[in-house]
Motif scaffolding. Structure first.
Motif, PDB file in Angstrom:
ATOM      1  N   SER A  35       0.824  -1.201   0.000  1.00 35.73           N
ATOM      2  CA  SER A  35       0.000   0.000   0.000  1.00 35.73           C
ATOM      3  C   SER A  35       0.859   1.252   0.000  1.00 35.73           C
ATOM      4  O   SER A  35       0.581   2.212  -0.722  1.00 35.73           O
ATOM      5  N   VAL A  38       2.451   1.827  -3.396  1.00 36.71           N
ATOM      6  CA  VAL A  38       1.499   2.421  -4.341  1.00 36.71           C
ATOM      7  C   VAL A  38       1.405   3.925  -4.106  1.00 36.71           C
ATOM      8  O   VAL A  38       1.459   4.722  -5.051  1.00 36.71           O
ATOM      9  N   LYS A  39       1.298   4.305  -2.824  1.00 38.02           N
ATOM     10  CA  LYS A  39       1.180   5.725  -2.492  1.00 38.02           C
ATOM     11  C   LYS A  39       2.430   6.505  -2.879  1.00 38.02           C
ATOM     12  O   LYS A  39       2.353   7.679  -3.242  1.00 38.02           O
ATOM     13  N   GLU A  67      -6.371   1.608  -5.959  1.00 38.93           N
ATOM     14  CA  GLU A  67      -5.340   0.993  -5.121  1.00 38.93           C
ATOM     15  C   GLU A  67      -5.388  -0.527  -5.218  1.00 38.93           C
ATOM     16  O   GLU A  67      -4.348  -1.195  -5.214  1.00 38.93           O
ATOM     17  N   ASN A  72      -1.684   4.406  -8.309  1.00 39.79           N
ATOM     18  CA  ASN A  72      -1.745   5.680  -7.611  1.00 39.79           C
ATOM     19  C   ASN A  72      -2.304   6.683  -8.612  1.00 39.79           C
ATOM     20  O   ASN A  72      -1.583   7.172  -9.479  1.00 39.79           O
TER      21      ASN A  72
END
Length: 345
Positions: A35, A38-39, A67, A72
């Protein structure tokens, strides 16, 4: 001897506790890291604007579907549709939602290229020409003031309607305004007709005696609504373009399984009530995977985008919307829809 034994037991207990906590935490490490990765990745900046077939991207943002596909995505809302197309052409966006004819219009000037990779829908009545009470036919538009966002989708619809009656844009007085402003001008009695898409024709129809003269329903296949990405994004991050296409079909699955929640989110994005939103459903035909595959394939009807693109290009050339026809083979790419289909088989 009792104290050391107690201490020994405490040590064993504490060690077991540490191991238990460590074991319990380890399964969560990967998702958390994924996660965060991805951010931290370079965002895809994607534009969209006020059209029922594009509002569903808002669901992906709100429900975490981007997500879930490892993306992103920075969704950028445009109040003016034309502004979104100008931003993509100028290289300020990686992707945008726009029609086929408008993609053709901007293709020659797009610094990073423009490629349609997905059909969201076909306009089936949601693009409208709204007129005053005394106008009863397209021929009655002769000499009338028509407010339109010049050069984009409803200008194209107006041109198609006029051409069908042996007329042209020269037969009317074009009042060039952004679609929201055009609808407001019509409602205020400043013009005789307006070309508008949702939710703006709701504003236009507030004028007493106003009515729909013609809509995109009369021209099946003439207005495909698309996800368009830059050629640069395809070249540098094809996996993320695939992720966008995959996300779209996840959105459709969410709508199917959660109709009430979906309507609430779509109405929220459109800035209308859930009741008002229901009026827009019939005029937009959301495309299935099979319809996407058909749309990208060669053919001899407007259902097939390679054919439709040629017809649109020639028409826009004839009326002066474009100065030359772009390389149409470069603006349609079905590899991502095909890959999604292959993954389901």
């Amino acid at each position: 001897m009792k104290i050391p034994k107690i201490l020994s037991l405490c040590a064993v207990f504490l060690l077991s506790l540490v191991l238990a906590i460590s074991c319990n935490q380890s399964p969560n490490t990967k998702p958390s890291d994924t996660s965060q990765a991805v951010k931290d990745s370079t965002p895809i900046v994607m534009g969209y604007s006020s059209w029922p077939g594009w509002w569903p991207w808002y669901i992906a943002e709100k429900e975490g579907l981007f997500e879930a596909n490892g993306l992103n995505v920075q969704l950028k809302w445009f109040d003016g549709y034309l502004e979104s197309m100008e931003a993509l052409a100028a290289g300020k966006l990686d992707a945008n939602c726009q029609t086929l004819n408008d993609t053709i219009s901007f293709a020659a000037d797009a610094i990073n290229g423009e490629v349609a990779v997905l059909v969201n829908d076909n306009s089936a009545g949601n693009d409208k020409i709204i007129v005053t009470a005394e106008i009863n036919s397209v021929k009655d538009l002769k000499g009338k003031k028509v407010a339109i966002e010049e050069g984009v989708v409803d200008d194209f619809l107006l041109s198609l309607a006029l051409e069908e009656e042996g007329m042209s844009r020269k037969d009317v007085e074009i009042v060039p305004l952004e679609t929201g402003a055009a609808a407001a001008a019509f409602a205020a009695g400043k013009v005789d007709a307006v070309g508008a898409f949702p939710p703006f024709w709701l504003t236009a129809l507030k004028r007493k005696g106003s009515k729909e003269l013609i809509s995109s329903k009369a021209f099946p296949g003439a207005i495909p609504d698309l996800l368009v990405v830059t050629q640069k994004l395809i070249d540098e991050r094809p996996d993320q373009v695939q992720g966008l296409v995959n996300t779209w079909f996840d959105i459709l699955e969410f709508i199917k399984n959660n109709p009430k929640k979906a309507d609430e989110l779509l109405a929220e994005r459109a800035n209308v009530s859930v009741e008002e939103f229901q009026q827009f459903k019939e005029g937009t035909r959301i495309f299935t995977l099979e319809e996407n595959l058909e749309a990208f394939s060669p053919g001899d009807t407007m259902k097939h985008m390679p054919f439709a693109a040629k017809k649109m290009s020639q028409f826009m050339l004839d009326v002066g919307f474009i100065q030359k026809v772009p390389d149409l083979d470069k603006i349609l790419d079905d590899q991502f829809v095909k890959a999604y289909a292959a993954g389901r088989s």
